[in-house]
Scaffold this motif. Sequence first.
Motif, mmCIF file in Angstrom:
data_model
loop_
_atom_site.group_PDB
_atom_site.id
_atom_site.type_symbol
_atom_site.label_atom_id
_atom_site.label_comp_id
_atom_site.label_asym_id
_atom_site.label_seq_id
_atom_site.Cartn_x
_atom_site.Cartn_y
_atom_site.Cartn_z
ATOM 1 N N UNK A 139 0.608 -1.090 -0.175
ATOM 2 C CA UNK A 139 0.071 -0.165 0.171
ATOM 3 C C UNK A 139 0.823 1.610 -0.235
ATOM 4 N N UNK A 140 1.632 1.203 0.640
ATOM 5 C CA UNK A 140 2.601 2.211 0.813
ATOM 6 C C UNK A 140 3.685 2.315 -1.018
ATOM 7 N N UNK A 141 3.526 1.781 -1.745
ATOM 8 C CA UNK A 141 4.827 1.632 -3.092
ATOM 9 C C UNK A 141 3.064 2.013 -3.697
ATOM 10 N N UNK A 142 2.410 2.287 -3.419
ATOM 11 C CA UNK A 142 0.575 2.617 -4.312
ATOM 12 C C UNK A 142 0.584 3.895 -4.000
ATOM 13 N N UNK A 143 0.950 4.244 -3.014
ATOM 14 C CA UNK A 143 0.522 5.348 -2.609
ATOM 15 C C UNK A 143 1.126 6.417 -2.770
ATOM 16 N N UNK A 144 2.771 5.530 -2.842
ATOM 17 C CA UNK A 144 4.073 7.033 -3.839
ATOM 18 C C UNK A 144 3.685 6.786 -5.123
ATOM 19 N N UNK A 145 2.995 5.919 -6.080
ATOM 20 C CA UNK A 145 2.883 6.149 -7.464
ATOM 21 C C UNK A 145 1.626 7.195 -7.353
ATOM 22 N N UNK A 146 0.914 7.322 -6.002
ATOM 23 C CA UNK A 146 -0.455 8.282 -6.060
ATOM 24 C C UNK A 146 0.317 9.404 -6.948
ATOM 25 N N UNK A 147 1.021 9.770 -5.192
ATOM 26 C CA UNK A 147 1.415 11.127 -5.275
ATOM 27 C C UNK A 147 2.276 11.333 -6.370
ATOM 28 N N UNK A 148 3.395 10.594 -6.961
ATOM 29 C CA UNK A 148 3.978 11.149 -8.290
ATOM 30 C C UNK A 148 2.257 10.990 -9.144
ATOM 31 N N UNK A 149 1.860 10.763 -9.617
ATOM 32 C CA UNK A 149 1.359 11.182 -10.847
ATOM 33 C C UNK A 149 0.243 12.456 -10.024
ATOM 34 N N UNK A 150 0.162 12.408 -9.026
ATOM 35 C CA UNK A 150 -0.872 13.999 -8.440
ATOM 36 C C UNK A 150 -1.998 13.222 -8.415
ATOM 37 N N UNK A 151 -2.576 12.055 -7.952
ATOM 38 C CA UNK A 151 -4.046 11.292 -7.425
ATOM 39 C C UNK A 151 -4.053 11.066 -6.488
#
Length: 409
Positions: free
Chosen positions: A10-22
């Motif tokens: 879930x932390x990796x998924x959150x980091x991806x959302x942050x990178x995408x601005x989502x």
Amino acid sequence: MARPDLTARLLAQRALRDAQGRRRTRRTVDRRDGVRLEVDGRWLTGFCSNDYLGLAQQFGVVNALQDAAAREGVGSGASHLVCGHHALHEALERDVADWLGYPRALLFGSGFAANLAVQQALLSEENDVCVQDKLNHASLIDATRLAGARLRRYPHLDSEGALRQLKHAPEGAAMLATDGVFSMDGDVAPLRALSLVARLQQALLYVDDAHGVGVVGKCGRGSVAAAGLGVAEVPLQLVTLGKALGGHGALVLGSEDLIAHLAETARPYIYTTAVPPPLAASALEAVRLARRDHWRREKLVELIGLFRSGARAHGLPLMASDTPIQPLLCGSDADAMALSQALEQAGWLVGAIRPPTVPDGKARLRVTLSALHTPEQVRGLVDAIASARDRLAATATALPSPPPLPVSA
């Protein structure tokens, strides 16, 4: 066997959302006064609520809730089939069915639960299929998956696409499901064409009219009635109480046999506590006002026209919507967020909608209008959007260009 670490995932998924601005964050509303909201100590004019008719704080609706709570208490105490079904629930089901011209209605705690109940109760065999518009609400799509039925989707508003999907579907029971008014685009489904497709393919047409009832059609009876259809053509439809009616909950309307089957077998109905009776009382008053106060819809029509004419004059990218949902396409997630933040700094609260709620490249401002807005507020918002757009464009132009990439040998 080494299992994946769920926290790491879930932390990796959150980091991806942050990178995408989502990344999605909650905003706490401290106080509300009509279309004005106090957020983080500042009063903002909101254009992101689904309270289209302005009934959420209407004094008669609030009084109905308070009076019922004083008499009946807060909770219902049990599920409907045990001892939680109150006379106020019964009256609400009866009044909404009468308003929309259906034999019977069934009350649920939410539209999400209602959509799941319909599909779980009706699509129970291995080859059953639900054919859906590609832009249907998430609750309709998730309901098919949770029901275990086959999901097939057709291009947005494409009745011929729906026909092709049904023709090539397995020979089980079939449901054709669509939003009435689409929550992110604000456009209306081609219900007459879809009803013909459903009849030709022996499919049950189910319309989720969460954003249509109260707003669309004569007396606010929704997109089904506006299309000249009824229970014969649309055997089931959904109405939510949390949009134009300003409250909480949802009802499914249909024939006596279909609604009786849902009441007897639908797990999201059987195994949950009934809606608090005071909420049913407030919804009864909201329905009465929605049926009576035609001026609310007339005011909305006026404001929609004012917004669209102003947006066209400023060259803002309108979508094809004649409903209170007026999306303005921004393209990238970053542009939508930047515009929303610029508007908030200027005193306006407008939601930036990003994938996966909308398709990639279709991020937008979702402007929603209420009968409580004034013409001056609508004009002010349009001017503010145009001004923020121009400032952001000028800032982007002023940024230095990146250095050229080296030419490889």
